[in-house]
Design an enzyme around this catalytic site. Structure first.
Site, mmCIF file in Angstrom:
data_model
loop_
_atom_site.group_PDB
_atom_site.id
_atom_site.type_symbol
_atom_site.label_atom_id
_atom_site.label_comp_id
_atom_site.label_asym_id
_atom_site.label_seq_id
_atom_site.Cartn_x
_atom_site.Cartn_y
_atom_site.Cartn_z
ATOM 1 N N GLU A 113 103.338 64.498 8.026
ATOM 2 C CA GLU A 113 103.128 65.490 9.083
ATOM 3 C C GLU A 113 101.743 66.073 8.874
ATOM 4 O O GLU A 113 101.436 66.642 7.823
ATOM 5 C CB GLU A 113 104.189 66.590 9.025
ATOM 6 C CG GLU A 113 105.517 66.167 9.640
ATOM 7 C CD GLU A 113 106.508 67.322 9.807
ATOM 8 O OE1 GLU A 113 106.188 68.446 9.371
ATOM 9 O OE2 GLU A 113 107.593 67.087 10.348
ATOM 10 N N ASP A 142 103.685 80.295 10.661
ATOM 11 C CA ASP A 142 103.465 79.848 9.293
ATOM 12 C C ASP A 142 103.335 81.010 8.318
ATOM 13 O O ASP A 142 102.814 82.068 8.656
ATOM 14 C CB ASP A 142 102.203 78.984 9.226
ATOM 15 C CG ASP A 142 102.459 77.600 9.795
ATOM 16 O OD1 ASP A 142 103.332 76.907 9.249
ATOM 17 O OD2 ASP A 142 101.819 77.243 10.792
#
Lengths: 272, 406
Positions: A49, A60
């Site tokens: 990824e 995040d």
């Protein structure tokens, strides 16, 4: 069948768990990312990824935020990320690459231009974290038309009704978020996770992989035991943080960083 | 650009999925979708519940001190040499700005939803103070995210929030300003979604925020409309309000949208001038994109990275704008214009000296544009400016810019 589907099918046949490391494109520079991608493939990654740097990564946690900031400092854009995949593909056609990021850079590039370019350079799938299925019609169509997999997240807060709609949109693999929160938080109760994965299995035949909170061989094994594979992000990005911004890492440094993934591979391969 | 559903062609948005034309929507991580949808459900129910609005209106009257006056600025009018200038005095609200209209509404929502912990983002600190205030009033735990740079620039408001019992968290990531505070608040919400209500301070964010913040702020325009009819004898010819995220502007404009004879001007922060790129004017000089849960006009570069903004006023220093404004721009119902830092500073001084009213630097942008507009209009015409906040919070900034040490 696309590369990602082939990898998943052969893993299922061999009873092998998918191992999916995450890194940010251009963290700390594009040359380092290229070396790391090859290192990760050599360490046993099935899928990589690749995070697209974005100025406002609101989903995040602090570790990946810092990785993104390093990538932005090296001025890595979505276009650079796509070129990175093209260069990786020149020497690797076995490991799947999934781009993961936020919608705005893709929106500015244009859905069709992005999808075409992604297909050309050898991207296999795309996961846009701030684009739920209800808003995805245009991009989804462009990605599918280009033959790319569209990967979606299911969270602990996702209702069964929503999960049903998500699996209908999802292809490649289903990404189960193991905890409430942002990337890099601590792992919660594995029995609860196992229960949820079982429920999702009744809705889809897609491989179900677990991400968020997996940091070493032990947690990889524990989560691998109840799923089809694991994603390791923050723990890897934390290691990458030690690299120099201006230099291409030496082979030994790459191997050292990727040993996290090699150990996770070994641990996963002990599972039936 | 986007393909999104465009069912509502008029001013009655958002549609059921939260869109104003192609703008708005819900663009958040999967973890937050359930919370956002729950909020939309609860709000849909409560917005039809008379008891909820009675409680809201009671608070506005007795706690905020509404209605706020519509004031004829006689000497400012004379100085502008044109149309009559009227000020909608949101600066006289409790806590000194329009922000409290929204925080009261949302805190009542939080209470109805049984959430004991509230979080908020703030730039200049006005929304943080308004959130901390209602949290104190309702006995809720309050955490305010504020960019580390703003914490340094706005020390008095930081202390004010602490006095009110709030926990102020300095955000060190990204550009260390409002947009990063909003990112961090979204992360907190995703982590503590079970017990936490997120009070967004403007008409942006995922649906239903742009709708519910607007609905709470519409008290401004409803009052101004009635007051205009009573005091001016007819509707005003023009409305002027500053636009950062755009909550005070939408609050004033929305109740007048169907009055086609009323022109509207949303004034963005022109910073050092639109041509310099150093500004915070996405409607004037940006393009559509997706940030903080909605599709709207944004300031972003060719690669889609969100740009850092510049404005003398921290409250306008934001790279996005509410999606309903984006739609009203495309519909050409509202004219979006910009006033520079220096124009706003000049207007700040003029209003202060001519009327004895020290305006917030944000509101000064509206005053600056309205004075220019008035000069091109006739003396029997009238303009209503939303004086969205008072300027006490800005006197240190003004002094510093003029080389004076307090």
């Amino acid at each position: 069948m696309g590369r990602l589907q082939e990898i998943a099918a052969s893993a299922a046949q061999q009873k092998r768990k998918l191992l999916i490391p995450y890194l940010v494109a251009g963290d700390p520079n594009v040359e380092a990312s290229l070396a790391l991608m090859h290192g990760l493939a050599a360490a046993g990654a099935d899928v990589i990824e690749l995070g697209i740097p974005f100025s406002d990564p609101a989903s995040d946690g602090p570790v990946i935020q810092r990785g993104v900031e390093r990538a932005l400092k090296s001025k890595t854009t979505l276009t650079d990320s796509l070129e990175l995949v093209a260069r990786f593909r020149a020497d690797n056609s076995d490991t799947a690459v999934v781009l993961m990021g936020y919608l705005n850079p893709i929106e500015i590039m244009g859905y069709e231009a992005f999808s075409d370019k992604a297909r050309q350079v050898g991207v296999d799938g795309v996961l846009v974290v701030d684009m739920p299925p209800a808003e995805s019609a245009g991009l989804h169509q462009a990605l599918r038309a280009a033959g790319l997999e569209t990967i979606y997240l299911v969270a602990p807060t996702t209702t069964d009704k929503r999960a049903q709609s998500i699996v209908e949109h999802c292809s490649g693999y289903l990404y189960y978020v193991s905890l409430k929160g942002v990337t890099g938080a601590a792992l919660s109760d594995s029995d609860l996770i196992a229960e949820r994965i079982q429920a999702l299995r009744s809705m889809t035949d897609l491989p179900i992989v677990i991400g968020f909170g997996i940091k070493d061989a032990d947690s990889a094994r524990a989560m691998g035991a109840i799923s089809d594979g694991v994603i390791i992000g923050s723990a890897l990005v934390e290691r990458i943080a030690g690299l120099s911004a201006d230099a291409v890492p030496e082979a030994a440094q790459v191997e050292d960083i990727c040993s996290l993934i090699a150990l996770a591979r070994q641990a996963l391969d002990t599972l039936e | 650009m986007a393909e999104a559903v465009t069912e509502n062609k008029g001013f009655d948005g958002p549609d059921a999925s939260g869109h104003f034309g192609p703008y708005g929507g819900i663009f958040v991580g999967e973890t937050l979708i359930d919370a956002v949808e729950e909020l939309a459900e609860v709000y849909k129910e409560l917005s039809a519940d008379k008891a909820f609005w009675d409680e809201f209106n009671y608070e506005l009257k007795h706690y905020v001190g509404r209605p706020s006056p519509l004031y004829f600025a006689e000497r400012l009018t004379a100085a502008s040499k044109g149309a009559q200038i009227w000020l909608k005095r949101e600066d006289l609200n409790h806590t000194g700005a329009h922000k409290v209209n929204n925080t009261i509404g949302q805190a009542l929502l939080a209470k109805r939803m049984g959430k004991k912990r509230i979080i908020a983002e703030t730039g200049a600190g006005q929304h943080g103070v308004a959130s901390a205030t209602v949290a104190a009033r309702l006995g809720l735990e309050c955490h305010v995210y504020m960019g580390a740079e703003d914490v340094e620039r706005q020390a008095p408001n930081v202390y004010r929030m602490k006095l009110l019992g709030a926990n102020v968290i300095a955000v060190d990531s990204g550009s260390r300003t409002l947009k990063d505070a909003m990112n961090e608040a979204l992360r907190d919400w995703a982590t503590n979604v079970d017990n936490t209500y997120y009070i967004i301070g403007t008409v942006a964010g995922p649906h239903p925020y742009p709708q519910l913040v607007r609905d709470f702020q519409c008290v401004i325009g409803r009052e101004a409309r009635e007051q205009s009819l009573a005091q001016i004898g007819r509707l005003p010819d023009a409305l002027v309000a500053c636009v950062g995220g755009g909550s005070n502007a939408i609050g004033l404009f929305h109740p007048f949208l169907s009055d086609s004879e009323v022109a509207m001007y949303g004034v963005e922060a022109g910073g050092n001038g639109l041509e310099t790129g150093e500004h915070a004017a996405p409607l004037s000089a940006g393009k559509p994109g997706v940030l903080h849960g909605n599709r709207t006009y944004l300031m972003s570069d060719e690669a889609g990275q969100i740009l850092e903004t510049h404005s003398v006023s921290a409250g306008l220093d934001y790279p996005g704008v509410g999606p309903e404004h984006a739609w009203l721009k495309d519909l050409k119902r509202v004219n979006y214009v910009a006033a520079t830092d220096s124009e706003a500073m000049q207007a700040f001084h003029q209003l202060t000296r001519l009327e004895g009213i020290i305006p917030a630097l944000e509101s000064s942008h509206a005053v600056a544009y309205a004075m220019k507009l008035a000069a091109d209009m006739k003396p029997d015409q009238s303009i209503v400016i939303n004086l969205s906040g008072r300027g006490d919070k800005d006197i240190e900034t003004v002094a510093r810019l003029e080389g004076i040490k307090l």
